[in-house]
Scaffold this motif. Structure first.
Motif, PDB file in Angstrom:
ATOM      1  N   ASN A 167       0.806  -1.223   0.000  1.00  0.00           N
ATOM      2  CA  ASN A 167       0.000   0.000   0.000  1.00  0.00           C
ATOM      3  C   ASN A 167       0.838   1.272   0.000  1.00  0.00           C
ATOM      4  O   ASN A 167       0.620   2.159  -0.808  1.00  0.00           O
ATOM      5  N   ARG A 168       1.783   1.352   0.907  1.00  0.00           N
ATOM      6  CA  ARG A 168       2.502   2.609   1.117  1.00  0.00           C
ATOM      7  C   ARG A 168       3.785   2.722   0.310  1.00  0.00           C
ATOM      8  O   ARG A 168       4.226   3.825   0.002  1.00  0.00           O
ATOM      9  N   PHE A 169       4.381   1.609  -0.024  1.00  0.00           N
ATOM     10  CA  PHE A 169       5.660   1.607  -0.722  1.00  0.00           C
ATOM     11  C   PHE A 169       5.487   0.972  -2.105  1.00  0.00           C
ATOM     12  O   PHE A 169       4.697   0.050  -2.272  1.00  0.00           O
ATOM     13  N   PRO A 170       6.257   1.448  -3.094  1.00  0.00           N
ATOM     14  CA  PRO A 170       6.063   0.987  -4.477  1.00  0.00           C
ATOM     15  C   PRO A 170       6.738  -0.360  -4.770  1.00  0.00           C
ATOM     16  O   PRO A 170       7.696  -0.439  -5.538  1.00  0.00           O
ATOM     17  N   PHE A 171       6.223  -1.396  -4.148  1.00  0.00           N
ATOM     18  CA  PHE A 171       6.783  -2.733  -4.338  1.00  0.00           C
ATOM     19  C   PHE A 171       5.682  -3.734  -4.644  1.00  0.00           C
ATOM     20  O   PHE A 171       4.575  -3.639  -4.121  1.00  0.00           O
ATOM     21  N   VAL A 172       6.043  -4.703  -5.483  1.00  0.00           N
ATOM     22  CA  VAL A 172       5.182  -5.837  -5.792  1.00  0.00           C
ATOM     23  C   VAL A 172       5.832  -7.059  -5.149  1.00  0.00           C
ATOM     24  O   VAL A 172       7.045  -7.259  -5.272  1.00  0.00           O
ATOM     25  N   ILE A 173       5.044  -7.865  -4.466  1.00  0.00           N
ATOM     26  CA  ILE A 173       5.531  -9.081  -3.822  1.00  0.00           C
ATOM     27  C   ILE A 173       5.149 -10.253  -4.721  1.00  0.00           C
ATOM     28  O   ILE A 173       3.979 -10.436  -5.047  1.00  0.00           O
ATOM     29  N   ILE A 174       6.144 -11.051  -5.100  1.00  0.00           N
ATOM     30  CA  ILE A 174       5.928 -12.230  -5.938  1.00  0.00           C
ATOM     31  C   ILE A 174       6.043 -13.459  -5.044  1.00  0.00           C
ATOM     32  O   ILE A 174       7.059 -13.628  -4.352  1.00  0.00           O
ATOM     33  N   TYR A 175       5.012 -14.313  -5.062  1.00  0.00           N
ATOM     34  CA  TYR A 175       5.030 -15.473  -4.175  1.00  0.00           C
ATOM     35  C   TYR A 175       4.318 -16.664  -4.781  1.00  0.00           C
ATOM     36  O   TYR A 175       3.562 -16.548  -5.749  1.00  0.00           O
ATOM     37  N   LEU A 176       4.574 -17.820  -4.163  1.00  0.00           N
ATOM     38  CA  LEU A 176       4.004 -19.097  -4.583  1.00  0.00           C
ATOM     39  C   LEU A 176       3.424 -19.772  -3.351  1.00  0.00           C
ATOM     40  O   LEU A 176       4.041 -19.771  -2.284  1.00  0.00           O
ATOM     41  N   ILE A 177       2.242 -20.358  -3.492  1.00  0.00           N
ATOM     42  CA  ILE A 177       1.586 -21.051  -2.377  1.00  0.00           C
ATOM     43  C   ILE A 177       1.778 -22.552  -2.532  1.00  0.00           C
ATOM     44  O   ILE A 177       1.545 -23.103  -3.608  1.00  0.00           O
ATOM     45  N   THR A 178       2.206 -23.207  -1.454  1.00  0.00           N
ATOM     46  CA  THR A 178       2.219 -24.665  -1.404  1.00  0.00           C
ATOM     47  C   THR A 178       1.135 -25.082  -0.402  1.00  0.00           C
ATOM     48  O   THR A 178       0.358 -24.242   0.050  1.00  0.00           O
ATOM     49  N   LYS A 179       1.101 -26.326  -0.031  1.00  0.00           N
ATOM     50  CA  LYS A 179       0.047 -26.804   0.877  1.00  0.00           C
ATOM     51  C   LYS A 179       0.018 -26.057   2.203  1.00  0.00           C
ATOM     52  O   LYS A 179      -1.046 -25.735   2.721  1.00  0.00           O
ATOM     53  N   THR A 180       1.185 -25.807   2.780  1.00  0.00           N
ATOM     54  CA  THR A 180       1.233 -25.189   4.105  1.00  0.00           C
ATOM     55  C   THR A 180       2.135 -23.959   4.178  1.00  0.00           C
ATOM     56  O   THR A 180       2.287 -23.384   5.250  1.00  0.00           O
ATOM     57  N   GLU A 181       2.737 -23.576   3.061  1.00  0.00           N
ATOM     58  CA  GLU A 181       3.703 -22.474   3.075  1.00  0.00           C
ATOM     59  C   GLU A 181       3.429 -21.476   1.957  1.00  0.00           C
ATOM     60  O   GLU A 181       2.844 -21.810   0.932  1.00  0.00           O
ATOM     61  N   VAL A 182       3.910 -20.269   2.190  1.00  0.00           N
ATOM     62  CA  VAL A 182       3.922 -19.222   1.168  1.00  0.00           C
ATOM     63  C   VAL A 182       5.386 -18.861   0.963  1.00  0.00           C
ATOM     64  O   VAL A 182       6.054 -18.386   1.884  1.00  0.00           O
ATOM     65  N   HIS A 183       5.886 -19.122  -0.235  1.00  0.00           N
ATOM     66  CA  HIS A 183       7.287 -18.836  -0.570  1.00  0.00           C
ATOM     67  C   HIS A 183       7.348 -17.497  -1.289  1.00  0.00           C
ATOM     68  O   HIS A 183       6.791 -17.350  -2.379  1.00  0.00           O
ATOM     69  N   ILE A 184       8.023 -16.547  -0.672  1.00  0.00           N
ATOM     70  CA  ILE A 184       8.175 -15.222  -1.269  1.00  0.00           C
ATOM     71  C   ILE A 184       9.489 -15.203  -2.031  1.00  0.00           C
ATOM     72  O   ILE A 184      10.559 -15.428  -1.465  1.00  0.00           O
ATOM     73  N   TYR A 185       9.389 -14.927  -3.332  1.00  0.00           N
ATOM     74  CA  TYR A 185      10.551 -14.970  -4.207  1.00  0.00           C
ATOM     75  C   TYR A 185      11.143 -13.606  -4.494  1.00  0.00           C
ATOM     76  O   TYR A 185      12.340 -13.497  -4.756  1.00  0.00           O
ATOM     77  N   SER A 186      10.325 -12.575  -4.475  1.00  0.00           N
ATOM     78  CA  SER A 186      10.832 -11.267  -4.853  1.00  0.00           C
ATOM     79  C   SER A 186      10.017 -10.166  -4.192  1.00  0.00           C
ATOM     80  O   SER A 186       8.798 -10.266  -4.067  1.00  0.00           O
ATOM     81  N   ILE A 187      10.724  -9.131  -3.765  1.00  0.00           N
ATOM     82  CA  ILE A 187      10.122  -7.883  -3.321  1.00  0.00           C
ATOM     83  C   ILE A 187      10.583  -6.897  -4.391  1.00  0.00           C
ATOM     84  O   ILE A 187      11.689  -6.381  -4.346  1.00  0.00           O
ATOM     85  N   PHE A 188       9.743  -6.681  -5.385  1.00  0.00           N
ATOM     86  CA  PHE A 188      10.142  -6.045  -6.634  1.00  0.00           C
ATOM     87  C   PHE A 188       9.678  -4.594  -6.695  1.00  0.00           C
ATOM     88  O   PHE A 188       8.479  -4.319  -6.589  1.00  0.00           O
ATOM     89  N   HIS A 189      10.626  -3.671  -6.868  1.00  0.00           N
ATOM     90  CA  HIS A 189      10.286  -2.249  -6.964  1.00  0.00           C
ATOM     91  C   HIS A 189       9.581  -1.983  -8.288  1.00  0.00           C
ATOM     92  O   HIS A 189      10.021  -2.439  -9.339  1.00  0.00           O
ATOM     93  N   THR A 190       8.489  -1.238  -8.245  1.00  0.00           N
ATOM     94  CA  THR A 190       7.665  -1.031  -9.437  1.00  0.00           C
ATOM     95  C   THR A 190       8.316  -0.159 -10.505  1.00  0.00           C
ATOM     96  O   THR A 190       7.823  -0.123 -11.633  1.00  0.00           O
ATOM     97  N   SER A 191       9.404   0.510 -10.195  1.00  0.00           N
ATOM     98  CA  SER A 191      10.079   1.316 -11.219  1.00  0.00           C
ATOM     99  C   SER A 191      11.002   0.465 -12.099  1.00  0.00           C
ATOM    100  O   SER A 191      11.471   0.937 -13.125  1.00  0.00           O
ATOM    101  N   ARG A 192      11.229  -0.767 -11.688  1.00  0.00           N
ATOM    102  CA  ARG A 192      12.093  -1.656 -12.470  1.00  0.00           C
ATOM    103  C   ARG A 192      11.331  -2.243 -13.649  1.00  0.00           C
ATOM    104  O   ARG A 192      10.105  -2.200 -13.710  1.00  0.00           O
ATOM    105  N   ASN A 193      12.076  -2.827 -14.573  1.00  0.00           N
ATOM    106  CA  ASN A 193      11.502  -3.438 -15.764  1.00  0.00           C
ATOM    107  C   ASN A 193      10.592  -4.596 -15.348  1.00  0.00           C
ATOM    108  O   ASN A 193      11.059  -5.565 -14.761  1.00  0.00           O
TER     109      ASN A 193
END
Length: 98
Positions: free
Chosen positions: A64-90
Motif C-alpha cells: 500500500n505505502r511503498f512501491p513494491f510488488v511481492i511475488i510469491y508461490l503457495i504450497t500446501k502449508t507455506e507461502v514462498h516469497i521470491y521477490s520484493i520487486f520495486h515497481t520502477s524496475r523493468n
C-alpha cells in the motif's frame, strides 16, 4: 490454518536493499517499510489466495505505502516469497528469480 511464510534468499536481499535505501533517505523510513511487510505477511498467513495470480503458478500483491510488488508461490502449508520487486524496475524482470 495459518500458512508459514518462507523468504527465499533473493527476497531477503531485496528487503535488505530497500530497507537500507529508505533509511539513507530518512531515518526511520526503513522501519516503516518493514512494518508494512510484516502486516502484509500476516494477511498471507491467513489467506494467501486473496491476491491474484500473475502467472500460472505465481501470485503478486502490491504494497500500500511503498512501491513494491511481492511475488510469491503457495504450497500446501507455506507461502514462498521470491521477490520484493520495486515497481520502477523493468516488469519483465519480476519472474526471473524463481
Amino acid at each position: 490454518m495459518l500458512y508459514k511464510i518462507v523468504l527465499q534468499p533473493g527476497a531477503e536481499e531485496d528487503i535488505d536493499d530497500a530497507y537500507n535505501w529508505y533509511e539513507n533517505q530518512q531515518p526511520g523510513l526503513g522501519d516503516l517499510f518493514l512494518k508494512e511487510l510484516v502486516a502484509f505477511y500476516k494477511k498471507l498467513e491467513i489467506n494467501p489466495k486473496i491476491f491474484s495470480k500473475a502467472t500460472k503458478r505465481y501470485r503478486q500483491a502490491i504494497l500500500n505505502r511503498f512501491p513494491f510488488v511481492i511475488i510469491y508461490l503457495i504450497t500446501k502449508t507455506e507461502v514462498h516469497i521470491y521477490s520484493i520487486f520495486h515497481t520502477s524496475r523493468n516488469p519483465a524482470e519480476k519472474f526471473k528469480r524463481k
